[in-house]
Design a protein around this motif. Structure first.
Motif, PDB file in Angstrom:
ATOM      1  N   ARG A 231      22.123  24.936  32.089  1.00  0.00           N
ATOM      2  CA  ARG A 231      23.370  25.518  31.575  1.00  0.00           C
ATOM      3  C   ARG A 231      24.318  24.443  31.056  1.00  0.00           C
ATOM      4  N   LYS A 232      24.090  23.203  31.476  1.00  0.00           N
ATOM      5  CA  LYS A 232      25.028  22.128  31.159  1.00  0.00           C
ATOM      6  C   LYS A 232      24.627  21.294  29.946  1.00  0.00           C
ATOM      7  N   ILE A 233      23.313  21.129  29.721  1.00  0.00           N
ATOM      8  CA  ILE A 233      22.880  20.194  28.689  1.00  0.00           C
ATOM      9  C   ILE A 233      23.032  20.773  27.287  1.00  0.00           C
ATOM     10  N   LYS A 234      23.062  19.865  26.287  1.00  0.00           N
ATOM     11  CA  LYS A 234      23.193  20.261  24.884  1.00  0.00           C
ATOM     12  C   LYS A 234      21.859  20.230  24.144  1.00  0.00           C
ATOM     13  N   GLY A 235      20.863  19.590  24.739  1.00  0.00           N
ATOM     14  CA  GLY A 235      19.564  19.491  24.092  1.00  0.00           C
ATOM     15  C   GLY A 235      18.538  18.963  25.075  1.00  0.00           C
ATOM     16  N   LEU A 236      17.255  19.232  24.785  1.00  0.00           N
ATOM     17  CA  LEU A 236      16.179  18.799  25.665  1.00  0.00           C
ATOM     18  C   LEU A 236      15.065  18.170  24.837  1.00  0.00           C
ATOM     19  N   ILE A 237      14.625  16.981  25.271  1.00  0.00           N
ATOM     20  CA  ILE A 237      13.510  16.274  24.643  1.00  0.00           C
ATOM     21  C   ILE A 237      12.408  16.126  25.686  1.00  0.00           C
ATOM     22  N   ILE A 238      11.200  16.561  25.332  1.00  0.00           N
ATOM     23  CA  ILE A 238      10.083  16.490  26.271  1.00  0.00           C
ATOM     24  C   ILE A 238       9.065  15.495  25.757  1.00  0.00           C
ATOM     25  N   GLY A 239       8.720  14.516  26.590  1.00  0.00           N
ATOM     26  CA  GLY A 239       7.759  13.498  26.228  1.00  0.00           C
ATOM     27  C   GLY A 239       6.400  13.768  26.825  1.00  0.00           C
ATOM     28  N   GLY A 240       5.759  12.706  27.281  1.00  0.00           N
ATOM     29  CA  GLY A 240       4.408  12.811  27.798  1.00  0.00           C
ATOM     30  C   GLY A 240       4.311  13.669  29.053  1.00  0.00           C
ATOM     31  N   MET A 241       3.292  14.467  29.109  1.00  0.00           N
ATOM     32  CA  MET A 241       2.898  15.206  30.311  1.00  0.00           C
ATOM     33  C   MET A 241       1.389  15.034  30.392  1.00  0.00           C
ATOM     34  N   THR A 242       0.934  14.124  31.224  1.00  0.00           N
ATOM     35  CA  THR A 242      -0.483  13.787  31.234  1.00  0.00           C
ATOM     36  C   THR A 242      -1.034  13.710  32.652  1.00  0.00           C
ATOM     37  N   ASN A 243      -2.356  13.860  32.779  1.00  0.00           N
ATOM     38  CA  ASN A 243      -3.030  13.916  34.075  1.00  0.00           C
ATOM     39  C   ASN A 243      -2.432  15.013  34.953  1.00  0.00           C
ATOM     40  N   MET A 244      -2.155  16.131  34.351  1.00  0.00           N
ATOM     41  CA  MET A 244      -1.525  17.242  35.063  1.00  0.00           C
ATOM     42  C   MET A 244      -2.584  18.193  35.605  1.00  0.00           C
ATOM     43  N   GLY A 245      -2.269  18.839  36.730  1.00  0.00           N
ATOM     44  CA  GLY A 245      -3.188  19.801  37.309  1.00  0.00           C
ATOM     45  C   GLY A 245      -4.420  19.153  37.913  1.00  0.00           C
ATOM     46  N   ASP A 246      -5.503  19.899  37.951  1.00  0.00           N
ATOM     47  CA  ASP A 246      -6.768  19.443  38.545  1.00  0.00           C
ATOM     48  C   ASP A 246      -7.654  18.837  37.463  1.00  0.00           C
ATOM     49  N   GLU A 247      -8.082  17.591  37.675  1.00  0.00           N
ATOM     50  CA  GLU A 247      -8.894  16.891  36.675  1.00  0.00           C
ATOM     51  C   GLU A 247     -10.165  17.652  36.324  1.00  0.00           C
ATOM     52  N   LYS A 248     -10.757  18.328  37.314  1.00  0.00           N
ATOM     53  CA  LYS A 248     -12.012  19.039  37.088  1.00  0.00           C
ATOM     54  C   LYS A 248     -11.808  20.342  36.330  1.00  0.00           C
ATOM     55  N   GLU A 249     -10.618  20.909  36.416  1.00  0.00           N
ATOM     56  CA  GLU A 249     -10.371  22.219  35.814  1.00  0.00           C
ATOM     57  C   GLU A 249      -9.564  22.152  34.516  1.00  0.00           C
ATOM     58  N   ASN A 250      -8.820  21.080  34.323  1.00  0.00           N
ATOM     59  CA  ASN A 250      -7.934  20.991  33.169  1.00  0.00           C
ATOM     60  C   ASN A 250      -8.612  20.229  32.030  1.00  0.00           C
ATOM     61  N   LYS A 251      -8.961  20.909  30.975  1.00  0.00           N
ATOM     62  CA  LYS A 251      -9.629  20.285  29.835  1.00  0.00           C
ATOM     63  C   LYS A 251      -8.712  19.313  29.093  1.00  0.00           C
ATOM     64  N   ASN A 252      -7.419  19.448  29.300  1.00  0.00           N
ATOM     65  CA  ASN A 252      -6.438  18.570  28.638  1.00  0.00           C
ATOM     66  C   ASN A 252      -5.940  17.458  29.553  1.00  0.00           C
ATOM     67  N   TYR A 253      -6.668  17.211  30.634  1.00  0.00           N
ATOM     68  CA  TYR A 253      -6.200  16.283  31.662  1.00  0.00           C
ATOM     69  C   TYR A 253      -5.837  14.910  31.101  1.00  0.00           C
ATOM     70  N   GLU A 254      -6.612  14.400  30.165  1.00  0.00           N
ATOM     71  CA  GLU A 254      -6.374  13.066  29.615  1.00  0.00           C
ATOM     72  C   GLU A 254      -5.451  13.066  28.397  1.00  0.00           C
ATOM     73  N   GLU A 255      -5.054  14.246  27.956  1.00  0.00           N
ATOM     74  CA  GLU A 255      -4.208  14.332  26.764  1.00  0.00           C
ATOM     75  C   GLU A 255      -2.769  13.901  27.080  1.00  0.00           C
ATOM     76  N   PRO A 256      -2.108  13.252  26.126  1.00  0.00           N
ATOM     77  CA  PRO A 256      -0.736  12.795  26.399  1.00  0.00           C
ATOM     78  C   PRO A 256       0.280  13.926  26.525  1.00  0.00           C
ATOM     79  N   PHE A 257       0.035  15.033  25.830  1.00  0.00           N
ATOM     80  CA  PHE A 257       0.987  16.147  25.832  1.00  0.00           C
ATOM     81  C   PHE A 257       0.248  17.414  26.266  1.00  0.00           C
ATOM     82  N   ASP A 258       0.145  17.621  27.560  1.00  0.00           N
ATOM     83  CA  ASP A 258      -0.647  18.711  28.119  1.00  0.00           C
ATOM     84  C   ASP A 258      -0.119  20.074  27.666  1.00  0.00           C
TER      85      ASP A 258
END
Length: 310
Positions: A231-258
């Motif tokens: 409610r307070k911020i004026k903008g949001l920037i999202i960067g890298g989201m990597t190695n997220m979730g379970d490595e065996k189940e997530n096909k995007n595990y190695e991707e920089p932007f999951d």
């Protein structure tokens, strides 16, 4: 907006201190960047405990006392012109109550680091000093782009930084300006409710993360929402989201932007109308471009996402 102090530009021959405020680091993993620093015409000096090791449920570079000694030495030594964290990991929160800025206030210098170093970026901003959320001295196992370091040297030398980011389907279009805050989401979350938390009012928030389960990512976002952050911020920037979730189940595990991590974020901010930019090149990724925490930025999200540090 309060007046943020920006450290003076570096000149050839200036000394850059390398310290380890969190995890243990091996000397060999620092040498490439040390060579790069020297090739740019700067000198390097290591803290007494930069290459130390203290095992206490985690491999720290030293005890809390040893690590804070190195950090306060680097902050307050007038012969040092910039401080570059060797790595992140875990441990910077231990030091917040013991940081001293007595001499630093008279001779501000750039602090460079990301990941766990987000808490030091926040601490400095609470004291009205800008710092750099950028690549550490240690190069990650997946490597680091040349531009990740080159843009840091541009900032140290007083040059302006401008980023153009490819359009993303989850973006929310709009234009805004404001002071940039943020860094690693887990540390932003960990600081909520403490005296060291970022002030979110009318700010542009940047977030990135690595190695979190999807439910943990959602929990952190919910906490930010419950704390009124969105409610307070004026903008949001999202960067890298990597190695997220379970490595065996997530096909995007190695991707920089999951993709699924991005979907979770989009769901949690759906009811808010601030400009939102996904896919920014900063975080635990190969192309980790620096941002200045405390800088005024202009953010335009249309066909492409534009971020300009003013």
């Amino acid at each position: 907006m309060k007046n943020i102090v920006f450290p003076k530009n570096l000149k050839k021959g200036d000394q850059i201190a390398i310290i380890s405020p969190a995890g243990f680091v091996e000397e060999a993993s620092l040498q490439s960047t040390i060579n790069l620093i020297k090739s740019k015409g700067y000198e390097t000096i290591l803290g007494k405990n930069t290459l130390g090791k203290f095992e206490n449920g985690y491999n720290y570079s030293g005890t809390e006392k040893e690590r804070i000694q190195d950090l306060n030495w680097a902050f307050n030594n007038p012969e040092i012109s910039a401080i570059w964290a060797s790595r992140g990991g875990y441990g910077c929160q231990h030091l917040l109550r013991h940081l001293k800025l007595s001499e630093f206030r008279q001779n501000p210098k750039w602090y460079i680091g990301y990941s766990d170093n987000t808490v030091i970026n926040s601490y400095l901003l609470k004291n009205n000093f800008a710092s750099i959320h950028g690549q550490t001295v240690k190069t990650a196992s997946f490597g680091v782009s040349e531009g990740s370091y080159e843009d840091i040297f541009k900032i140290l030398e007083g040059k302006k930084i401008y980023y153009s980011v490819e359009k993303h389907q989850l973006n929310k279009n709009g234009k805004t300006e404001g002071e940039l805050i943020g860094g690693n989401l887990a540390l932003i979350y960990a600081l909520l409710g403490t005296p060291y938390s970022f002030d979110f009012k009318d700010k542009i928030l940047f977030i990135e993360d690595i190695g979190e389960n999807f439910y943990a990512l959602d929990r952190m976002l919910i906490s930010l929402d419950l704390a009124g952050v969105f409610r307070k911020i004026k903008g949001l920037i999202i960067g890298g989201m990597t190695n997220m979730g379970d490595e065996k189940e997530n096909k995007n595990y190695e991707e920089p932007f999951d993709e699924f991590a991005y979907e979770i974020i989009a769901q949690r901010i759906k009811k808010y109308n601030f400009p939102t930019l996904f896919g920014f090149p900063n975080g635990h990724i190969f192309d980790n471009r620096p941002l200045i925490i405390g800088s005024k930025v202009k953010m335009e999200v249309e066909e492409k996402g534009l971020v300009k540090i003013l």
